[in-house]
Write an enzyme that holds these catalytic residues in place. Structure first.
Site, PDB file in Angstrom:
ATOM      1  CG  ASP A 194      -1.859   1.226   1.229  1.00  0.00           C
ATOM      2  OD1 ASP A 194      -2.395   1.561   0.164  1.00  0.00           O
ATOM      3  OD2 ASP A 194      -2.030   1.851   2.285  1.00  0.00           O
ATOM      4  CB  SER A 195       0.157   4.728  -0.893  1.00  0.00           C
ATOM      5  OG  SER A 195      -1.091   4.785  -0.219  1.00  0.00           O
ATOM      6  CB  CYS A 206      -2.844   0.881  -2.724  1.00  0.00           C
ATOM      7  SG  CYS A 206      -2.920   2.641  -3.102  1.00  0.00           S
ATOM      8  CD  GLU A 244      -1.917   8.125   6.489  1.00  0.00           C
ATOM      9  OE1 GLU A 244      -0.848   8.419   7.049  1.00  0.00           O
ATOM     10  OE2 GLU A 244      -1.988   7.309   5.554  1.00  0.00           O
ATOM     11  CB  CYS A 256      -9.789   4.845  -0.450  1.00  0.00           C
ATOM     12  SG  CYS A 256      -8.314   5.407   0.430  1.00  0.00           S
ATOM     13  CG  HIS A 282      -6.261   5.478   4.244  1.00  0.00           C
ATOM     14  ND1 HIS A 282      -5.457   4.978   3.261  1.00  0.00           N
ATOM     15  CD2 HIS A 282      -5.441   6.128   5.114  1.00  0.00           C
ATOM     16  CE1 HIS A 282      -4.206   5.319   3.505  1.00  0.00           C
ATOM     17  NE2 HIS A 282      -4.166   6.014   4.632  1.00  0.00           N
TER      18      HIS A 282
HETATM   19  N1  DGL Z   1      -4.733   3.527   0.415  1.00  0.00           N
HETATM   20  C1  DGL Z   1      -4.855   4.339  -0.770  1.00  0.00           C
HETATM   21  C2  DGL Z   1      -5.947   3.774  -1.684  1.00  0.00           C
HETATM   22  O1  DGL Z   1      -6.550   2.736  -1.410  1.00  0.00           O
HETATM   23  C3  DGL Z   1      -5.175   5.788  -0.477  1.00  0.00           C
HETATM   24  C4  DGL Z   1      -4.116   6.612   0.144  1.00  0.00           C
HETATM   25  C5  DGL Z   1      -3.274   7.397  -0.831  1.00  0.00           C
HETATM   26  O2  DGL Z   1      -3.751   8.416  -1.389  1.00  0.00           O
HETATM   27  O3  DGL Z   1      -2.141   6.993  -1.015  1.00  0.00           O
HETATM   28  O4  DGL Z   1      -6.207   4.354  -2.719  1.00  0.00           O
END
Ligand code: DGL
Length: 249
Positions: free
Chosen positions: A7-8, A70, A150, A180, A182
């Site tokens: 993931d990012s 991600c 976050e 997403c 998150h």
């Molecule tokens: N976890 C990322 C996603 O699922 C979002 C966070 C980011 O912008 O890096 O797209």
């Protein structure tokens, strides 16, 4: 099986949580590119370049499969990643669509897809949903939820006003795809906002459903070894993982 999860940043831990709950893997190697998060505001070439660097990282481990936890990476970089990887790669977009299809018999259902700016701009979800017959789809870039998660603001005024800012004009959807990784952390708040009337689809649960359908899991593992890596401040990632994966909140 040994799996990599990319993931990012920390959001992919919501996918790890689902993998742990279903005892699918003996070992999970997680890499969060915490030094360069967010990816969701970056352009396609940058997202692809960072994702190929992640492939190089995972080549150091003997993984059988990489899950790109991600949505932003899944929307832009899967083809290029697959060209450079010696292991299978699955993203979260396609499993999310399949989970939606399983849950929503009515093709006229009003579906709301939430994601980062980049994911929404890619049109990955609406294009695939339309191919599966769903045309009553609204996509919404809700990137402010990323720093809110976050910061651990899972409830309270900041989250409430951001929900209102994004959803104030919308009618209650039949289903919401949390596009997403998150967003599952604020799923309860989203659910409450729409008076629990919408079906919420979560990347982690969708990927488990997809894995169980496409791979043969003969063994289940009571204990999964979890190795956590980050491009910056791995201790912070480990602290968040401890809280999200093992404590209730
Ligand atoms: N976890 C990322 C996603 O699922 C979002 C966070 C980011 O912008 O890096 O797209």
């Amino acid at each position: 099986m040994k799996v990599g999860v990319f993931d990012s940043g920390i959001g992919g831990l919501t996918v790890v949580k689902s993998l742990l709950e279903h005892h699918l893997f003996e070992e999970i190697v997680y890499f969060g590119d915490t030094a360069r998060v967010p990816y969701g505001v970056k352009d396609k070439n940058t997202i692809i370049r960072y994702s190929l660097e992640a492939i190089e990282f995972f080549k150091n481990f003997d993984i059988d499969l990489l899950i790109t936890a991600c949505n932003t990476v899944s929307a832009y970089a899967l083809t290029e990643m697959r060209e450079h990887a010696p292991f299978d790669i699955i993203g979260v977009v396609e499993p999310g669509i399949l989970a939606a299809e399983n849950a929503l018999a009515d093709k006229d259902a009003n579906v709301l897809v939430l994601g980062t700016k980049a994911t929404v701009a890619s049109r990955a979800y609406d294009t695939l949903l339309s191919r599966h017959g769903y045309n009553n789809v609204t996509t919404k870039a809700t990137g402010l939820f990323v720093p809110i998660v976050e910061e651990g603001l899972f409830e309270g005024e900041i989250l409430k006003s951001t929900l209102h800012h994004y959803f104030g004009e919308l009618t209650t959807p039949d289903a919401i795809i949390l596009g997403c990784t998150h967003f599952p952390l604020i799923a309860n708040a989203i659910d409450d906002y729409f008076d629990k009337k919408s079906l919420l689809i979560h990347s982690g649960e969708a990927i488990v459903e997809y894995l169980e359908r496409h791979y043969d899991f003969r063994d289940r593992f009571d204990h999964t070894k979890l190795r956590l890596f980050a491009s910056e401040n791995p201790d912070a990632l480990k602290a968040v993982a401890k809280k999200w994966l093992y404590d209730q909140h």
